[in-house]
Scaffold this active site. Structure first.
Site, PDB file in Angstrom:
ATOM      1  N   GLU A   1       0.823  -1.213   0.000  1.00  0.00           N
ATOM      2  CA  GLU A   1       0.000   0.000   0.000  1.00  0.00           C
ATOM      3  C   GLU A   1       0.857   1.264   0.000  1.00  0.00           C
ATOM      4  OE1 GLU A   1      -3.079  -0.295  -0.652  1.00  0.00           O
ATOM      5  OE2 GLU A   1      -3.023  -2.474  -0.431  1.00  0.00           O
TER       6      GLU A   1
ATOM      7  N   GLU B   1      -0.903  -3.199  -9.623  1.00  0.00           N
ATOM      8  CA  GLU B   1      -0.930  -4.131  -8.496  1.00  0.00           C
ATOM      9  C   GLU B   1       0.333  -4.982  -8.474  1.00  0.00           C
ATOM     10  OE1 GLU B   1      -3.018  -4.251  -5.983  1.00  0.00           O
ATOM     11  OE2 GLU B   1      -4.098  -2.542  -6.827  1.00  0.00           O
TER      12      GLU B   1
END
Length: 361
Positions: A144, A194
């Site tokens: 993150e 991602e």
């Protein structure tokens, strides 16, 4: 973490062992080529800052901040202290100066996200916190923080804008088709972002096994005693190479609406990158610096992205990608291979192979 926990040799003393730190690292160091080329191009666009600020208003960031502040638990020195230590460690390792706020939200579904453009915030669910051990969670927090360092919330913003626009112009056939084509490309970039963030998570955790375990748990739950990393990675190989052309088409259709790659694919991609020269160079301290971002070449980034895709197509075991390679190489008897592809592309050619086509006049 206090300065007392930081070492002069470029590592930081974190629970259980030391980890290397990457001062001034640019997100370009770990970004997937397709993700990096898109970001470099977007940042180079004339008037991008103005458009960026206009698009940021499309996300209810203020509302979300108030929502999480009022109905979630903010990670701090007093609450979820182990997550707070991980967050500060991750920001220190990736040299992210401003530590983003982090919240734990009550939700049994394992999930984590980084939202917000100018001031990103990180949210993890209780389902994820309860599912992962310390080292697995460290990789997720690094994932993150990698999103925050890259500015990946930009993709979400543009996707939201274009999706809403597509709904409004749905009555215009060509207009809607054009917008959805761009949305499809953005989703591809988003999926690659991602993979980039997975790499950032590995740079933070510096424990490939923990990263693999975390991805397996996201796929199969908290049953590590019933799972095996090698078998899990073998699933990715079977997914890529198995079936015929019909399966190749179905794989494309399955992945198009997704924002994330499949878990087995993510695990295989991360293991491949962990064994690459690029990863080793970063670990040795050789990586692009943030202060060089302004000089990044758009054309070089796109060439690298194109080269990456070309290499993937040439080395892929997927039946459709093999067919593309054959077309590019002018393989003889191609018509017969296409016909057989829908009944087992990798099967042994029958004796009635279609004769070569006559030369064009």
């Amino acid at each position: 973490m206090s300065d007392d926990g930081r070492q002069n040799n470029g590592s930081e003393n974190v629970p259980s062992r030391q980890r290397k730190r990457f001062p001034g690292i640019s997100s370009r160091a770990y970004e997937h080529p397709a993700d990096r080329s898109a970001l470099v191009a977007l940042r180079k666009l004339s008037g991008f800052d103005t458009v960026f600020k206009a698009l940021s208003g499309l996300l209810p960031e203020r509302s979300l901040r108030l929502l999480f502040l009022s109905d979630s638990v903010r990670v701090s020195d007093q609450q979820f202290t182990h997550l707070n230590d991980m967050l500060r460690d991750a920001c220190y390792i990736l040299d992210l100066e401003k530590v983003p706020p982090m919240y734990v939200n009550q939700d049994p579904q394992p999930n984590a996200m980084c939202i917000g453009l100018d001031e990103p915030i990180i949210v993890v669910t209780t389902g994820l916190v309860e599912l992962l051990d310390e080292e697995e969670m460290r990789a997720v927090v690094g994932h993150e923080v990698g999103h925050a360092l890259s500015g990946h919330a930009l993709y979400r913003t543009i996707l939201l804008f274009l999706t809403n626009l597509a709904v409004r112009v749905a009555w215009i056939p060509l207009g809607s088709i054009a917008i959805m084509a761009i949305v499809t490309a953005l989703r591809e970039w988003f999926r690659k972002s991602e993979l980039s963030a997975d790499r950032a998570g590995l740079l933070v955790g510096q424990d490939l096994k923990a990263s693999m375990r975390g991805l397996m748990k996201l796929a199969g739950g908290n049953h590590l005693h019933e799972m095996n990393v090698d078998a899990f990675l073998k699933q990715a190989e079977e997914y890529e190479a198995g079936g015929d052309l019909r399966d190749s088409v179905l794989k494309i259709l399955n992945v198009l609406p997704r924002s994330h790659p499949f878990a087995t694919v993510r695990a295989a991609e991360l293991k491949k990158w962990a064994g690459s020269r690029d990863h080793q160079r970063i670990m040795d301290g050789h990586y692009p610096r943030r202060d060089e971002d302004k000089d990044a070449s758009v054309s070089d980034s796109f060439r690298e992205s194109a080269s990456h895709y070309a290499t993937n197509i040439k080395t892929s075991k997927d039946p459709l990608m093999k067919l593309v390679t054959d077309i590019a190489g002018g393989a003889g008897g191609l018509g017969g291979r296409v016909r057989r592809g829908f009944d087992g592309f990798t099967s042994t050619p029958p004796n009635d192979e279609e004769p070569p086509a006559e030369s064009a006049p």
